[in-house]
Write a protein that holds these residues in place. Sequence first.
Motif, mmCIF file in Angstrom:
data_model
loop_
_atom_site.group_PDB
_atom_site.id
_atom_site.type_symbol
_atom_site.label_atom_id
_atom_site.label_comp_id
_atom_site.label_asym_id
_atom_site.label_seq_id
_atom_site.Cartn_x
_atom_site.Cartn_y
_atom_site.Cartn_z
ATOM 1 N N ALA A 1 94.580 18.062 53.598
ATOM 2 C CA ALA A 1 94.037 18.892 52.523
ATOM 3 C C ALA A 1 92.756 18.284 51.959
ATOM 4 C CB ALA A 1 95.075 19.056 51.412
ATOM 5 N N GLY A 2 92.727 16.934 51.836
ATOM 6 C CA GLY A 2 91.539 16.280 51.293
ATOM 7 C C GLY A 2 90.340 16.429 52.194
ATOM 8 N N GLY A 3 90.538 16.223 53.507
ATOM 9 C CA GLY A 3 89.430 16.368 54.446
ATOM 10 C C GLY A 3 88.886 17.785 54.451
ATOM 11 N N LEU A 4 89.787 18.762 54.424
ATOM 12 C CA LEU A 4 89.342 20.159 54.427
ATOM 13 C C LEU A 4 88.703 20.534 53.089
ATOM 14 C CD1 LEU A 4 92.283 21.804 56.373
ATOM 15 C CD2 LEU A 4 89.935 21.507 57.146
ATOM 16 N N ARG A 5 89.144 19.882 52.018
ATOM 17 C CA ARG A 5 88.499 20.143 50.717
ATOM 18 C C ARG A 5 87.056 19.615 50.740
ATOM 19 N NH1 ARG A 5 89.972 21.499 45.500
ATOM 20 N NH2 ARG A 5 88.622 20.661 43.869
ATOM 21 N N VAL A 6 86.876 18.428 51.323
ATOM 22 C CA VAL A 6 85.513 17.899 51.459
ATOM 23 C C VAL A 6 84.665 18.843 52.316
ATOM 24 C CG1 VAL A 6 84.117 16.007 52.348
ATOM 25 C CG2 VAL A 6 86.244 15.512 51.149
ATOM 26 N N ALA B 1 94.910 16.154 46.767
ATOM 27 C CA ALA B 1 93.648 16.388 47.471
ATOM 28 C C ALA B 1 92.524 16.762 46.515
ATOM 29 C CB ALA B 1 93.826 17.493 48.512
ATOM 30 N N ILE B 2 92.865 17.205 45.306
ATOM 31 C CA ILE B 2 91.818 17.606 44.354
ATOM 32 C C ILE B 2 90.983 16.391 43.945
ATOM 33 C CG2 ILE B 2 91.357 18.632 42.093
ATOM 34 C CD1 ILE B 2 93.916 20.320 42.509
ATOM 35 N N PRO B 3 91.594 15.327 43.358
ATOM 36 C CA PRO B 3 90.754 14.151 43.044
ATOM 37 C C PRO B 3 90.280 13.424 44.296
ATOM 38 C CG PRO B 3 93.070 13.691 42.560
ATOM 39 C CD PRO B 3 92.980 15.151 42.870
ATOM 40 N N PHE B 4 91.124 13.392 45.332
ATOM 41 C CA PHE B 4 90.759 12.718 46.577
ATOM 42 C C PHE B 4 89.527 13.379 47.202
ATOM 43 C CE2 PHE B 4 91.020 12.291 51.189
ATOM 44 C CZ PHE B 4 91.263 10.937 51.354
ATOM 45 N N GLY B 5 89.573 14.706 47.354
ATOM 46 C CA GLY B 5 88.452 15.435 47.937
ATOM 47 C C GLY B 5 87.209 15.375 47.066
#
Length: 776
Positions: free
Chosen positions: A34-39, A325-329
Amino acid sequence: MKLLLNLVRKDFNRNPAITTALTVFLILAALLMAGGLRVAGTMISAYDGLNYKALPPDYLQMHKGEYETAALDRFVASQDGIADFLTVRMLTINNANIVYQGETLEKVLMDNSFVVQNQGFDYLLDMDNQIATVKDGEIGVPVYYAETLGIATGDVITLKKDDYIKELKVATIIRDAQMNVAMTSSKRFLISPADQEALSQQLGEWEYSFEFLLKEGLDSGALEQAYAAANLPANGVAVTADLLNLFNVFSYGLVAMMIIVISLLLIFMAMLCLSFIIRATMADEQTAIGEMKAIGFPGKAIATLYQMKYLILMGVAGIIGYLGAIPFGNFFAEAVVRYCGTGSNPGLKWGLPFLGLLFLSGMVAWGCHRVVKKNLHSTVVELLRGTGGRRREGHYALPSSGFKHPNLTIALGELACKWREYGVILLVFIFSAFLMLLPMNMKQTVQDPSFITYMGVGEADIRIDIQYSQQLTQQQERVLAVLENDPDIEKYAIYKNGYVQAENSQGEGVNIRVESGDGSIFPLVYLVGQAPVGKNEIALSSMNAAELEKRVGDALTVVYGGETMNLTIAGIYQDITYGGKTAKAAIDFNNEDVEVYILYLSLAEGVDLDLKTNELRGALPDIKVTPVPSFIAQTLGGIVDNLSRVEAAAMAIALLLSALITVMFLKLVMAREHRDIAVKKAIGLTNRDIRIQLGIRLLVIQGLGILVGTVLANTLGEGIFSLMLSSMGATRMTLLIQPLKAYLICPAIQLLVVTITVIGGTRAVKHYHIKEQIVE
C-alpha cells in the motif's frame, strides 16, 4: 458461524507467538504494498498536476548567439502541428556572481538563468501551484535551492560583479516543470522585466529557448527532425517532453519502484510462511480432522474453518497496512510533493493502495484454499491413523562410537535428516540478506567516484565547464595556460561538445551530440568495441546505437557544416547524461558551434581535492570548476537521498523478518519435536544442550541464506539496477560495494539478531518432560 469463530479464537489463543509473527509478516507486506502504491499514486498525481498548471513545452531548442527571428516565424507558420510558440530570453549569470549569505554559488553545479514570467505556456509556479509573480526588487527562487541551500522567502540574493551590486528579496519559491529535478543541470530564477533589463547591462549573457507546444496527440520527434532539417539556430541542447518526463519519473519514481519490489518479495515470503504454517498445523491435527470427517463434518466446512483464521489475519493486516501506508507513503513521497505539489488527482494515492491490498488479499485467499484443499484429500482412515498427507520424516540415529562435539554433531545430523522442513526459513533468510544488501550496494555505487564512467567519461578528480560565450576562445586559452604550468595536476584532457546530423533507421534526420577530444587520457570501459581512432571512426552511446540500429563495424553517415562524413562505428559505451544519447568522434567544431568545452583533470598523489578546487576557482573566476564527487552528488543527489531512505527501511525490515521467521519456526519445530526433546533429556542432554542444537541448526541455515542472498544481491541485484537505469542509457551496471560493510558488518548484525531471538525463543525447552510422553 459462531462455532467456527469460537474454534478460530481458541486456535489464536493456543499459538499466540506463531499467530503474532504471521500477522506481522502480513502487515509488513500490506504496508509496503500500500505504501509503495501510495508513493506511485502521489507521484503520478503530483507530476500531472504540475504539468497541467505549468504547461511545459513539448519541444525546446536552446541557443546562444545571434539568430534570425523571421526564419523562426516562417518555420512555425509552416508546421501545422504547432499549437503555440514562445521565445524565452534567459539571462545566464555566472555562479561566482550570485551570492547568498556571504557565499557565492560556485560550489553549485547548476547553470543559473534569470527570466521573466512567460505568457501563453511554460509558466513558473509558486508553492500553491499558481502562476508566480514578482515585483521589482524581488526574486523567485527554484525549489531545488530552497531544499539544498535552505533559501526561504524573506532572504536576500545578491548579484555582484566588480563594483556593481544588486540585492533582490526572495518573494516566492518556484516550481519549474522543465528544470525541477537535480538531473536537469540548469535552473531558472524569476525576476521582473525591469530587473532583468537592468542586470543585463552589467553582467550575464543572453541565452534563448525556442519553445513549441504541439497540438494534442502529435509526436515531438517529428518536430525535432523538421527543426534540424530547416537549419534553424541550434547552438545548444535540444530537449523533448519525453526527455523531461524521463528525468522526472526517474528522480521521483525510483523510491516507489524499490518499495514495490520489496513488497512483492515480502508477499512471496508471506505466502511461503503461510503455506508452511497451514501444512504444519494440519499435519499435527490430522486426527482431529479425521474425527470431524467421521462424524459427518462437511469438507467445505473444515476448509472454511482453517481458511477463516488466515483470512481474518489478512483482513486485520490489510486495515493496519492501509492506515500505516498513509504516514509511510507521505514520508517517501515528501520530495515529489515538495517539488510538484499535491497534484490534480488525489484519489490516486488512496485508490491504488486499496487495489494493491485487494490483490494481496486475493493471493492469500488463493494460497490458503490451495493448501487446505490439498491436505483434505486423505481418507478418514488415513487421517485417524495419522498418516494422511504427512511426509515421511528423517530420524537421526546416534553414532555408536560416541561424540567428539555432541551438540554440533547432533544438530548437523538432524539438519541433514530434516532439511526439507528448513526450505521456507532458508528462502526467508536469503531474501532478508538480499533486501538488506541491494539498496545499500545501489547507494554505494551511485556515490562511488567511478560512477562517472556511466556519464560517458573516464575517472577524474575535477571537471571544468567553459560555456559558449563571445569570449569562448580566450576563456579556453586562459584555462589551458593555468593547467599547463600547474605541478599539482597529473593529467588533463579537453573535450568540445557540438552537434552533427545523422540518419536514423527510418531515413529521418536526427541531431547527435558529439564529444570531440582525446579519449585515451581518461579511457572508458566500452560495452562493445573500443574508442574511436582517427577521423574516420565514431563511438555511440548504447541508447544512440539502439535508436540508430547500429552495431560495431557498421557505417554511419553524419553531416556537419555542409560536409558529409562517412564514419565507422568503433565502439559502444554507456552514458546517462543528456538522456543517454551522445557520441564520441574527432570532429573539428567551429567555435560558434561549440556548446561547451569540458575539461577533466586528475590530481597528483597527495594533493587535496577541495583545496585545489578552491585554488582553481580563484584563478578562473568566470568558469565553473566542480570536483567530480560533487558533480555526481549534485546530479544524482535526489536519487541518493531516496536510496538512503530505502536502505534504512530495507535494513529494518530485513532484521525484523529474520527475527519473526526465527520465532515462528522455533515454535513450530519445538511443537513437532517435543517427543524428540523429551527423549534427549532422558539420555542425559541438558536444556542448554538442546537449545544450542536448535540454535546451530538455525544459524547454519542463516549462514547459507546470507551467502546466497549476498551472491544474488551482486548478480540479480546488478540486473535490477541496470533495468532501472536502462531508460537513462546504462544497460549494464557493476555494483560497487564496501566489503567491510557488505561482507562483515551486515552479516554479523543479522547473525546477532537471530542468535538473540534463538536464546529467547528456546526457553520453552525446559517445559518438555519425558514423563509427559509416557503419559501420552
